[in-house]
Design a protein around this motif. Structure first.
Motif, PDB file in Angstrom:
ATOM      1  N   MET A  38       0.843  -1.183   0.000  1.00 57.48           N
ATOM      2  CA  MET A  38       0.000   0.000   0.000  1.00 57.48           C
ATOM      3  C   MET A  38       0.886   1.242   0.000  1.00 57.48           C
ATOM      4  O   MET A  38       1.921   1.295   0.652  1.00 57.48           O
ATOM      5  N   SER A  39       0.468   2.251  -0.732  1.00 59.27           N
ATOM      6  CA  SER A  39       1.264   3.469  -0.831  1.00 59.27           C
ATOM      7  C   SER A  39       1.109   4.323   0.424  1.00 59.27           C
ATOM      8  O   SER A  39       0.164   4.168   1.198  1.00 59.27           O
ATOM      9  N   ARG A  40       2.041   5.223   0.584  1.00 63.73           N
ATOM     10  CA  ARG A  40       1.994   6.126   1.727  1.00 63.73           C
ATOM     11  C   ARG A  40       0.872   7.135   1.546  1.00 63.73           C
ATOM     12  O   ARG A  40       0.470   7.448   0.430  1.00 63.73           O
ATOM     13  N   HIS A  41       0.418   7.665   2.666  1.00 63.72           N
ATOM     14  CA  HIS A  41      -0.622   8.687   2.617  1.00 63.72           C
ATOM     15  C   HIS A  41      -0.021  10.024   2.213  1.00 63.72           C
ATOM     16  O   HIS A  41       1.117  10.352   2.569  1.00 63.72           O
ATOM     17  N   SER A  42      -0.810  10.824   1.503  1.00 65.41           N
ATOM     18  CA  SER A  42      -0.371  12.167   1.149  1.00 65.41           C
ATOM     19  C   SER A  42      -0.396  13.050   2.396  1.00 65.41           C
ATOM     20  O   SER A  42      -0.933  12.671   3.444  1.00 65.41           O
ATOM     21  N   ARG A  43       0.161  14.231   2.277  1.00 65.07           N
ATOM     22  CA  ARG A  43       0.192  15.156   3.412  1.00 65.07           C
ATOM     23  C   ARG A  43      -1.222  15.516   3.857  1.00 65.07           C
ATOM     24  O   ARG A  43      -1.522  15.546   5.054  1.00 65.07           O
ATOM     25  N   LEU A  44      -2.102  15.778   2.897  1.00 63.06           N
ATOM     26  CA  LEU A  44      -3.481  16.130   3.225  1.00 63.06           C
ATOM     27  C   LEU A  44      -4.197  14.964   3.908  1.00 63.06           C
ATOM     28  O   LEU A  44      -4.947  15.159   4.869  1.00 63.06           O
ATOM     29  N   GLN A  45      -3.961  13.741   3.440  1.00 62.94           N
ATOM     30  CA  GLN A  45      -4.574  12.576   4.072  1.00 62.94           C
ATOM     31  C   GLN A  45      -4.100  12.425   5.517  1.00 62.94           C
ATOM     32  O   GLN A  45      -4.901  12.120   6.412  1.00 62.94           O
ATOM     33  N   ARG A  46      -2.812  12.644   5.751  1.00 62.15           N
ATOM     34  CA  ARG A  46      -2.291  12.564   7.123  1.00 62.15           C
ATOM     35  C   ARG A  46      -2.914  13.640   8.002  1.00 62.15           C
ATOM     36  O   ARG A  46      -3.230  13.402   9.172  1.00 62.15           O
TER      37      ARG A  46
END
Length: 115
Positions: free
Chosen positions: A1-9
């Motif tokens: 699974m890919s890392r979360h974007s800054r906005l998602q975090r």
């Protein structure tokens, strides 16, 4: 699974912070969960709306943390009971009165001289 974007975090962090701030306040945790579930289906490409909801959530978090909030709720528009036409504030139609005040039965009479 890919890392979360800054906005998602940021959104996930806001969710955790809102749940923590809402502990002990009636209705707060349920309201936070319902609000996030309601908007969970937003497409990732709708960044403007996500950022707007994020800012709105930050303001709600500030209010919850301020100590002035003792509970959390929502204003909802009451629904009309099923099967009844109209809605809130509508008078039931008994069939005796004209529907339109300008109907022929309810219109004021006009004198023959035009006054």
């Amino acid at each position: 699974m890919s890392r979360h974007s800054r906005l998602q975090r940021q959104v996930l962090s806001l969710y955790r912070d809102l749940l923590r701030a809402g502990r002990g306040k009636p209705g707060a945790e349920a309201r936070v969960r319902a609000e996030f579930r309601q908007h969970a289906g937003l497409p990732r490409s709708d960044v403007l709306r996500i950022e707007y909801l994020y800012r709105r959530g930050r303001r709600q978090l500030q209010l919850l943390r301020s100590g002035h909030a003792t509970a959390m709720g929502a204003f909802v528009r009451p629904r009309a009971p099923t099967g009844e036409p109209g809605g809130v504030g509508c008078q039931p139609d008994d069939g005796d009165s004209p529907r339109n005040p300008h109907d022929s039965t309810g219109a004021p009479e006009t004198r023959p001289d035009g006054r």
